[in-house]
Motif scaffolding. Sequence first.
Motif, short mmCIF file in Angstrom:
data_model
loop_
_atom_site.label_atom_id
_atom_site.label_comp_id
_atom_site.label_asym_id
_atom_site.label_seq_id
_atom_site.Cartn_x
_atom_site.Cartn_y
_atom_site.Cartn_z
N GLU A 137 -36.12 -20.59 33.20
CA GLU A 137 -36.03 -20.70 34.59
C GLU A 137 -34.80 -19.82 35.28
O GLU A 137 -34.84 -19.87 36.42
CB GLU A 137 -36.33 -21.56 35.34
N GLU A 138 -33.35 -19.70 34.81
CA GLU A 138 -31.92 -19.93 35.28
C GLU A 138 -31.67 -18.71 35.18
O GLU A 138 -30.86 -18.21 35.83
CB GLU A 138 -31.05 -21.15 34.05
N PHE A 139 -32.90 -18.26 34.43
CA PHE A 139 -31.75 -16.51 34.70
C PHE A 139 -32.74 -15.94 35.86
O PHE A 139 -33.80 -15.93 35.78
CB PHE A 139 -32.48 -16.05 32.88
N GLN A 140 -32.35 -15.19 36.37
CA GLN A 140 -32.10 -13.93 37.17
C GLN A 140 -32.26 -12.50 36.86
O GLN A 140 -30.56 -12.59 36.34
CB GLN A 140 -31.07 -14.76 38.67
N SER A 141 -32.47 -11.68 37.81
CA SER A 141 -32.25 -10.43 37.44
C SER A 141 -31.83 -9.75 38.09
O SER A 141 -31.22 -9.92 39.40
CB SER A 141 -33.86 -9.00 37.80
N LEU A 146 -22.66 -0.08 35.11
CA LEU A 146 -22.09 -0.25 33.93
C LEU A 146 -20.85 0.43 33.92
O LEU A 146 -20.35 1.17 35.15
CB LEU A 146 -23.05 0.51 33.08
N ILE A 147 -19.90 0.82 32.47
CA ILE A 147 -18.73 1.23 32.90
C ILE A 147 -18.75 2.93 32.81
O ILE A 147 -18.14 3.49 33.71
CB ILE A 147 -17.85 1.26 31.40
N SER A 148 -19.94 3.36 32.72
CA SER A 148 -20.46 4.70 32.94
C SER A 148 -20.46 5.15 34.60
O SER A 148 -20.84 6.16 34.46
CB SER A 148 -21.57 5.12 31.39
N SER A 153 -30.62 -3.40 35.06
CA SER A 153 -31.06 -4.48 35.15
C SER A 153 -30.68 -6.17 34.14
O SER A 153 -31.29 -5.47 32.84
CB SER A 153 -32.82 -4.37 35.75
N MET A 154 -29.50 -6.75 34.70
CA MET A 154 -29.29 -7.87 33.58
C MET A 154 -30.44 -8.93 33.60
O MET A 154 -30.30 -9.62 34.76
CB MET A 154 -28.40 -7.59 33.04
N GLN A 155 -31.00 -9.62 32.95
CA GLN A 155 -31.24 -11.16 32.80
C GLN A 155 -29.93 -12.46 33.02
O GLN A 155 -29.39 -12.21 31.89
CB GLN A 155 -32.60 -11.27 32.16
N ARG A 173 -24.39 -16.42 29.97
CA ARG A 173 -25.76 -16.21 28.72
C ARG A 173 -26.74 -14.86 29.82
O ARG A 173 -26.99 -14.48 30.96
CB ARG A 173 -27.08 -17.21 28.76
N LYS A 174 -27.03 -13.90 29.09
CA LYS A 174 -28.12 -12.59 28.91
C LYS A 174 -28.92 -12.14 28.41
O LYS A 174 -29.31 -13.03 26.90
CB LYS A 174 -26.93 -11.38 28.66
N LEU A 175 -30.35 -12.60 28.46
CA LEU A 175 -31.62 -13.05 28.25
C LEU A 175 -31.67 -11.22 28.32
O LEU A 175 -32.40 -10.65 28.81
CB LEU A 175 -32.06 -13.23 28.87
#
Length: 436
Positions: A137-141, A146-148, A153-155, A173-175
């Motif tokens: 529940e703590e992760f959000q999209s 990015l560098i390029s 989209s990252m959780q 943290r990345k999910l």
Amino acid sequence: MDDRLEHAAVLYIDGHVRVYHGEQTLLPKHYVARERLCLRASVDYWVNAMDGQPFMVVHQVVDPGLIQTIEQEILPRLEKMRSPSHPSPLASAARPQRLLLVFDREGYSPDFFQRLRDQQVSCLTYHKHPGADWPLEEFQSQAVVLISGHVASMQLAERGTCMSNGLWLREIRKLSEGGHQTAILSTDYETSTKSLAAWMFARWCQENYFKYARQHFGLDRLADYKTEVITDPIRVVNPKYRQLDSQIRSANGKRSRMLAQFGALNIETPIEAAPMERFVAKKAALHEQIEALTTEITALKQVRKDTQHHIKIQELPEEDRFRQLSTHSKHFVDTIKMIAYRAETVMANILRETMTKTDEIRTLLCALYSCEADLLPDYPNKTLTVRLHHSARAHTDEVVRKLCDEITATETVFPRTDLRLIFKLGSSQYRRDQDV
């Protein structure tokens, strides 16, 4: 390069193992991850920007580790290169910050993080002991640039975490889609979570540089076959200490196997006098061997405790001494390689504006290096025209023509002459057997 460093507040640091297959000297062994073997090698620590461009390289004939190399070699050199009149883009009025160093788990050390913070240098690395997974529940999209330049989209989730020395760090943290949580730590308290995640997971640019430079720039190739005497007071592991440590680990392994065998001994037959005597005798003999090994391990540990762990390289026994590979030519050649890669990166950035398939840019540049061209000197006008031949595709010609225009605009003079270089694309007006 100094001007570029003023704007490159985020730097990536990683070690690259250069394997030595020769027989002129017995270099220390290092673990080579790409070959999954321990081989004789030296280590180069590279400092790269976010786009992979190299800033510097530090050669270590005896690897002291990432932390010591950063503190004793890299940071002092960066301090000399950076001008105090140019503030870092990461600095703020609340928290002055000069640099952000990105490295892998080898640099994980709470005390090291604190020492960097005291020098106004932030760090970004992976968490070596992340602990239990966080609730989903703590992760959000979040949309991460990015560098390029692409948006992914990252959780992501973030907490504060306290190290063993009382230092508070940001833990992000990345999910992943498979449910794995990748934990990263940072002492940068100002930058957004999305930016830190993008910078951390852009470490692949440095690995890509190593791979590309090995393939096209001969990164691991020897500049010469000379060796040199090591005059610096470098400290190495004492061979006697290493031998004792190996004996202790071997004895501990034997004792562990005997203890497992001792614990597995059970009498499964009905209790009778003869079988019971054999069982007791076997278990007593095994117990005696375990006690003997324990006594031997205790004695070896005492000898190891009294043996100096590290000694100067000049104090090594004659049979264990080694010479370092020559570094004079290597430093010069490495500088040329860095300049060449940075120049190629500039050309790649020019082509990126007109090419849709960005992964083919460096392939096109490599093809240009080996293509035929006409050299047309014009001494009265002091020009030297480099006329490239057409390619098989019209679109490629348009891309190359734009690159030629950009390079010509620099008005570069050919070395040791007064001829200005002009790059053009066009078919030759001369036959192959006709002199120009």
